[in-house]
Design an enzyme around this catalytic site. Sequence first.
Site, PDB file in Angstrom:
ATOM      1  N   ASP A   1       6.727 -35.236 -90.002  1.00 57.57           N
ATOM      2  CA  ASP A   1       5.900 -34.328 -89.217  1.00 57.57           C
ATOM      3  C   ASP A   1       6.570 -34.020 -87.895  1.00 57.57           C
ATOM      4  O   ASP A   1       6.647 -32.871 -87.463  1.00 57.57           O
ATOM      5  CB  ASP A   1       4.512 -34.943 -88.960  1.00 57.57           C
ATOM      6  CG  ASP A   1       3.628 -34.869 -90.199  1.00 57.57           C
ATOM      7  OD1 ASP A   1       4.140 -34.397 -91.222  1.00 57.57           O
ATOM      8  OD2 ASP A   1       2.469 -35.280 -90.125  1.00 57.57           O
TER       9      ASP A   1
ATOM     10  N   ASP B   1      -1.978 -38.840 -93.083  1.00 57.29           N
ATOM     11  CA  ASP B   1      -1.477 -37.495 -93.259  1.00 57.29           C
ATOM     12  C   ASP B   1      -2.355 -36.788 -94.289  1.00 57.29           C
ATOM     13  O   ASP B   1      -2.498 -37.251 -95.417  1.00 57.29           O
ATOM     14  CB  ASP B   1      -0.035 -37.593 -93.759  1.00 57.29           C
ATOM     15  CG  ASP B   1       0.597 -36.237 -93.940  1.00 57.29           C
ATOM     16  OD1 ASP B   1       1.045 -35.673 -92.953  1.00 57.29           O
ATOM     17  OD2 ASP B   1       0.621 -35.740 -95.075  1.00 57.29           O
TER      18      ASP B   1
ATOM     19  N   THR C   1      -1.979 -30.678 -91.319  1.00 54.62           N
ATOM     20  CA  THR C   1      -2.617 -30.639 -92.631  1.00 54.62           C
ATOM     21  C   THR C   1      -4.066 -31.077 -92.572  1.00 54.62           C
ATOM     22  O   THR C   1      -4.902 -30.548 -93.298  1.00 54.62           O
ATOM     23  CB  THR C   1      -1.865 -31.528 -93.630  1.00 54.62           C
ATOM     24  OG1 THR C   1      -1.600 -32.776 -93.012  1.00 54.62           O
ATOM     25  CG2 THR C   1      -0.568 -30.910 -94.041  1.00 54.62           C
ATOM     26  N   THR C   2      -4.360 -32.022 -91.706  1.00 53.81           N
ATOM     27  CA  THR C   2      -5.750 -32.455 -91.599  1.00 53.81           C
ATOM     28  C   THR C   2      -6.601 -31.362 -90.977  1.00 53.81           C
ATOM     29  O   THR C   2      -7.682 -31.046 -91.464  1.00 53.81           O
ATOM     30  CB  THR C   2      -5.847 -33.741 -90.760  1.00 53.81           C
ATOM     31  OG1 THR C   2      -4.849 -34.637 -91.194  1.00 53.81           O
ATOM     32  CG2 THR C   2      -7.193 -34.373 -90.894  1.00 53.81           C
TER      33      THR C   2
END
Lengths: 554, 544
Positions: free
Chosen positions: B395, B64, B97-98
């Site tokens: 997520d 994450d 987020t990545t």
Amino acid sequence: LIQMATGAESILALTGRRTTGQSIRSQNVTAAVAIANIVKSSLGPVGLDKMLVDDVGDVIITNDGATILKQLEVEHPAAKVLVELAQLQDEEVGDGTTSVVIVAAELLKLGDELIKNKLHPTTVINGYRLACKEAVKYLQENLSFPVEELGRQSLINAAKTSMSSKIIGPDMDFFSEMVVEATELVKVTDSATGKITYPIKAINVLKAHGKSARESMLIKGYALNCTVACQGMPLQIKDAKIACLDFSLQKAKMHLGISVVVDDPVKLEAIRREEFDIVKRRIEKILAAGANVILTSGGIDDLCLKMFTEAGAMGVRRCKKADLKRIAKATGATLTCSLANLEGEETFDATQLGHADEIVQQRISDDELIIIRGTKARTASSIILRGANDTMLDEMERSVHDSLCVVRRVLESGRLVAGGGAVEAALNVYLEAFATTLSSREQLAVAEFAQALLVIPKTLSANAARDSTDLVAKLRAFHHKAQQNSKLSHLKWAGLDLESGEVRDNKEAGIFEPAMSKVKSIKFATEAAITILRIDDLIKLDKEEPRGGDQCGA
Amino acid sequence: MMGAGGQPIIVLSQGTKRESGHHVQIGNITACKTIADVIRTSLGPRAMLKMLMDPMGGIVMTNDGNAILREITVKHPAAKSMIDIARTQDEETGDGTTSVIVLAGEVMSQAQQFLEQKIHPTIIIQAYRAALEEAIKLAEEKYSRAIDVNNDEEIKTVVRSCLGTKMISKWMDLAVDIALNAVKTIRVDKGGVNEIDIKRYCRIEKIPGGTIEDCKVIKGVILNKDVVHAKMRRRIENPRVALLDCNLEYKKGESQTSLEIVREEDISKILEQEEIVIRKQCDEIIALKPDLVFTEKGVSDLAQHFLLKAGITVLRRLKKTDNNRLARVCGARIVNDTCDLREEDIGTAAELFEITKIGDEYYTYVTSSKTTACTVCLRGPSKDVINEVERNLQDALHVVRNVMLNPRLVPGGGALEMALAHALVEKGKSIEGVRQFPYKAVARSLEVIPRTLVQNCGGSTIRQLTALRAKHAQSADNWTWGIDGCSGKIVDMKELGIWDPLSVRIQVLKTAVETSVMLLRIDDIVSGTKKSSGGDGPVKEMPM
């Protein structure tokens, strides 16, 4: 190496260092110019930002001159004067902090040149005073125009001009509309004098990260960065009656150090009960007065929550006092510090309640806000800013604040000037002509003053990577024509277009600044320059404990 | 700075370091690229985990983006801003987020060439913003499709594509069911607006031991607690529940009180009084005949005794948040003082109260089929694994929430980015002036998502990417074509069923571009400034 110090040392009672005459003046000027150079590149619509990192590594990104200088650890005394100057401009006007520092530094630089040519500092100072007075007079009479001429659009344009250099510049259409509307919402007419003021402090600017700058919103009402005290409470109350309290609804507690001594064990329990009951009675009184929203700056004990929940009332704890004051003003509530009345009885009267159409708790990003809509006494407004991260939000807040200040100044003073270096160029041309009418030594100082003002258009064009000499010459030619030939007087609005690198009519283009901001910045800059030019002696006392290798490196 | 006569003039304090100009801009870009490089390999279904060790020796294993960056300490101020945006993305949407970091790094590095060509940053910024706006418009109108939130199958597809990149992907169906069930449970319709509060009403309880297959959603609350007295009932059907947040033991008042005893009999009187108070509290509870009492505070032995005799089961020292959830499950109201207890404060909505022993510990279940609060019970072989499963599930929960709140989907696997890139390049051709180049650069940087996908699964980047580009150029109907992150081949996302929520992808674009805009505007870094003392905001005392 110059060593002014040695001769004087023996006379002084304390150990210290003394610098006098031209040497100190040059030092001061150099320091001032150094400060101006730091903020120079953030001026104008194509100015860039500074990133400031403090000793623990926190980052501030800003374009605001006052903020930059406040963060810097300035050591030189003369430079400090300039930092304070920016602060002053920020407090008085709210915008134009960068330009005031640049102009002051330029005035110093040119003044110093004159003094080097053996002109007495007082002559320079007198000349500057005179020039400043003339400039302000001319600006007010000839270069400004009333807001009514262009209506609301001019407000929006003034807000846009102030934003254009900031991070929200690309979204200025969106934000200018928002800022103007927010300011208009907080309009207050003093019933006694009929004077209209716009207390922009009443606009609550909140920050929530997430989404994008475009999704910032204006709330017609007051947004409070708090949540209801417990989940059993309603999240929406229509026709709210608001009680603003400035005390805690907690178990009554004796002040520290007071201890109650009892000898009857039964009393002990009675004391315990009474502690409960005091606060319960208070809440009952407040609820009996009809309140269904209770905002307090203190805490609310868990034991009281149930009373609110049962009454279907909303209780909010730990509101900021400043927020409460504004809410009290907007809703017509009285911020109550204590329930005691003059007789010492505890009462809560329905007249102390404020009214609003609706209070609702809303979820924004990961946070929740309480929004008060339709306040009865005054209209209120809040701006919620959204953005990618905290650093960006902080800078957005500063920019919005500057624009709010500008809009307020425009609304209150009602006069505008054209921006983009138009005023400075016009004043330059005017003052040069004015200087030739003087037959004293001040002529030189006035001429230098005129020259110093040109630093603004010069810096603007330099930041935009344009040929500043060329542009400024063009600009001055326009203004000269405007002042010579009354038929061409419309040319006096000529200013710089930094996108294309040309001279254009900035009144037409909608580049406005409040006249008051310009007047103040000229006045402040002159005053600061004079203060520093008057100095001819610097005595720096050594610290108590003698330290080797002083930085003055003599 | 040297003044006249060669004397150095100290303007700023000597600890201050100042960098400015081109140097700073390049430095910022490099910092952003470095951060992006750190987590580049965690994108897509072939993502690798990172193992992070904190100074205390604790271990975090995750892919994450936010969790990784949170643990890294960086020094460069621009890098800090980058890390911030991962957090923003996490808070706002919980996923992507990545991608946001990878994209922001690429957008920044695309700007470098223009800065080297001496194009003014403000021009680049304007172009970037224009491109962002166009991209959002296109994504909303053209490259997305609406779905029916009540159709479980469709939502499952979305969750599946989100989880495809995570560790939990091996237990895909299980995880998808959990996420969907949990969100559906806590969804409350409030005057036409769906309220989904994951933070408050969906708790994830981690119980080490067992296998991941044992994970499940409990409609109700799980507490890691046992009854206070061993003889109390451990299973009650349709219990009447009282929730308290007060002590059931004797406590002295808030004010300092002291009791001076002179007579001998007083001491027994005091003890008696304590007993009376507790007796009274218990009587007040017993009068309402609850089967279950939960309290946030302690319960004294004496009170236990009284309540046990009345056949009431008591649990003590609950967390406030658990108590709130219990209130939502059983419909009770939390009462602070036993003398305030009323019949209507008793909750009756719970269907079953049961305590079971899992592993070494007792767990209390309070369940109800109609409740709007739920607990996800996670099992797994080790704590680190469970922690990662928890992050994945978070997520997934957010994805479900986002889809339910904004039921529009975009194709995943880099298809959206490729489609946008293609459209922006076309659009860029019509833009006049220098701005055209940075505008197109945004388009090029969007391609980083499909490119990284290919890279991470070891495909031939150039071949696949050009093929994909060609596919999109062929016809506008090919907008759903993207990269299959497992094989590195180009496929139609419609067939593969990889769809992402629109809100997540748009947030990625917005955050990435806005952050780069902010960082590009910087031309000066001054470090070692004074610690901002309190309010560094501009809101100062203004003369009113």
